[in-house]
Design an enzyme around this catalytic site. Structure first.
Site, PDB file in Angstrom:
ATOM      1  N   LEU A  41      -9.550  10.804   3.726  1.00 18.87           N
ATOM      2  CA  LEU A  41      -9.330  10.380   5.103  1.00 18.87           C
ATOM      3  C   LEU A  41      -8.408  11.392   5.772  1.00 18.87           C
ATOM      4  O   LEU A  41      -7.245  11.523   5.404  1.00 18.87           O
ATOM      5  CB  LEU A  41      -8.724   8.978   5.154  1.00 18.87           C
ATOM      6  CG  LEU A  41      -8.786   8.249   6.497  1.00 18.87           C
ATOM      7  CD1 LEU A  41      -8.565   6.742   6.289  1.00 18.87           C
ATOM      8  CD2 LEU A  41      -7.784   8.775   7.508  1.00 18.87           C
TER       9      LEU A  41
ATOM     10  N   HIS B 245       2.724  11.267   0.451  1.00 18.33           N
ATOM     11  CA  HIS B 245       3.057  12.311   1.424  1.00 18.33           C
ATOM     12  C   HIS B 245       3.332  11.663   2.784  1.00 18.33           C
ATOM     13  O   HIS B 245       2.745  10.635   3.126  1.00 18.33           O
ATOM     14  CB  HIS B 245       1.872  13.277   1.519  1.00 18.33           C
ATOM     15  CG  HIS B 245       2.149  14.542   2.259  1.00 18.33           C
ATOM     16  ND1 HIS B 245       2.158  14.615   3.634  1.00 18.33           N
ATOM     17  CD2 HIS B 245       2.415  15.804   1.812  1.00 18.33           C
ATOM     18  CE1 HIS B 245       2.406  15.853   4.001  1.00 18.33           C
ATOM     19  NE2 HIS B 245       2.571  16.595   2.922  1.00 18.33           N
TER      20      HIS B 245
END
Length: 346
Positions: free
Chosen positions: A130, A234
């Site tokens: 994504l 992240h």
């Protein structure tokens, strides 16, 4: 913003657009390597999957592109891998807790976490890849990219596993340095994180079997900078993580062997978008002034030309929904067609 974006199957001629997305995605985004031959093969595999041309339908790799309808520009992507660990091992670290106790030391007792190499997700369906261009984030675009994957599963449930996982990118800085890798993986692989990451994306992962440690690794013996990032995603993946949690995915105490990023898992039947979506008959109508209309997603619910878009929809009886004509055009369906709708709760 009903037809600002549409998710559609990738095509072989999307290579340049996909390469651009890979370049923008940055270090550590393993599923989008900046490598034209690999991405071209990924597009070919996706085309075969959507058209049902692979030998086993449950091994398909589906890549969808987000298209900006006004310009035709590809601005993002997301993917579903029907069966992980089938064509190559899918290694991870499972975090286990070991109880330590000693009567001789005054009944001292404490628990310690350890990392154990596993290959336990064979056959799971994986959602991932994504990524949206920065100037196309927000306004529901991320939800469209994410939820379209579950509407795809709902459209062809026999092609996907009952169990679904997602792997999130771990902490990696702008220079491609991973604290987890520097403190652990580098000692066993003797290479930079980027090199190991590329090998993982481009080989059958035999090098992992050859070089990974065979014994549990106690977390407490790792440096602080490595311990602090175990199970963390992240910064660019925080939004995706929240969407996964909203869908019902839970952290499975399993992390990536390279960057320590978290894996989350769910039963397919428990995924919120799948549970709340409904098959409906679509009619064309202006829903802008309808007080009962709600924002949601509408999919064509058919393969190979599977398409999903954002819109404002209104219920029409028990099994009908009204959508604006431009929504029907974006999905390439006509009034009277069957579709699948997911609508926000009031």
């Amino acid at each position: 913003m009903a037809t600002t974006y549409v998710m559609r199957p990738s095509r072989p001629d999307d290579l340049d657009a996909l390469m651009h997305l890979a370049e923008l995605s940055g270090p550590g985004f393993t599923s989008l390597p900046v490598d034209a031959p690999i991405l071209a093969e990924r597009l070919a595999k996706s085309d075969r999957a959507f058209h049902g041309r692979q030998r086993n339908l449950q091994y398909g790799k589906y890549l969808m592109m987000m298209e900006h309808t006004a310009t035709g520009q590809v601005v993002g992507c997301s993917a579903v891998k029907a069966g992980t660990g089938i064509d190559q091992p899918f290694f991870n670290y499972r975090i286990i807790t070991l109880a330590q106790a000693s009567h001789a030391a005054g009944n001292l007792r404490f628990d310690m976490d350890a990392l154990v190499l596993t290959n336990e997700y064979v056959g799971y369906t994986e959602v991932g890849t994504l990524f949206l261009k920065p100037d196309h984030r927000g306004g529901g675009a991320g939800r469209l990219a994410a939820q379209s994957r579950y509407l795809l599963m709902a459209a062809a449930p026999d092609r996907f596993s009952d169990r679904v996982l997602a792997e999130l990118r771990g902490v990696v800085d702008d220079q491609g340095v991973s604290p987890f890798w520097e403190c652990l993986g580098r000692h066993f692989f003797r290479m930079d994180f980027a090199d190991a990451d590329k090998l993982s994306a481009t080989t059958d992962n035999q090098f992992i079997m050859d070089l990974m440690p065979r014994y549990p690794i106690y977390v407490d013996v790792l440096p602080t900078e490595a311990r602090e990032v175990i199970g963390r995603c992240h910064a660019d993946g925080v939004g995706a993580y929240k969407l996964l949690q909203w869908e019902g995915f839970e952290f499975d105490r399993t992390v990536d062997i390279f960057d320590g990023g978290p894996l989350v898992a769910a039963q397919r039947r428990h995924i919120k978008t799948i549970q709340e979506s409904r098959l409906v008959t679509v009619e064309a109508g202006d829903t802008g002034g309808d007080p009962e209309a709600r924002q949601g997603l509408l999919s064509s619910n058919r393969l190979p030309d599977f398409r999903v878009t954002l819109g404002k929809f209104a219920r029409r009886g028990e099994a009908g929904v009204a959508a604006s004509p431009d929504v029907l055009d974006a999905l390439k369906i006509k009034a009277g067609s069957q579709a699948r709708v997911w609508m926000r709760s009031k």
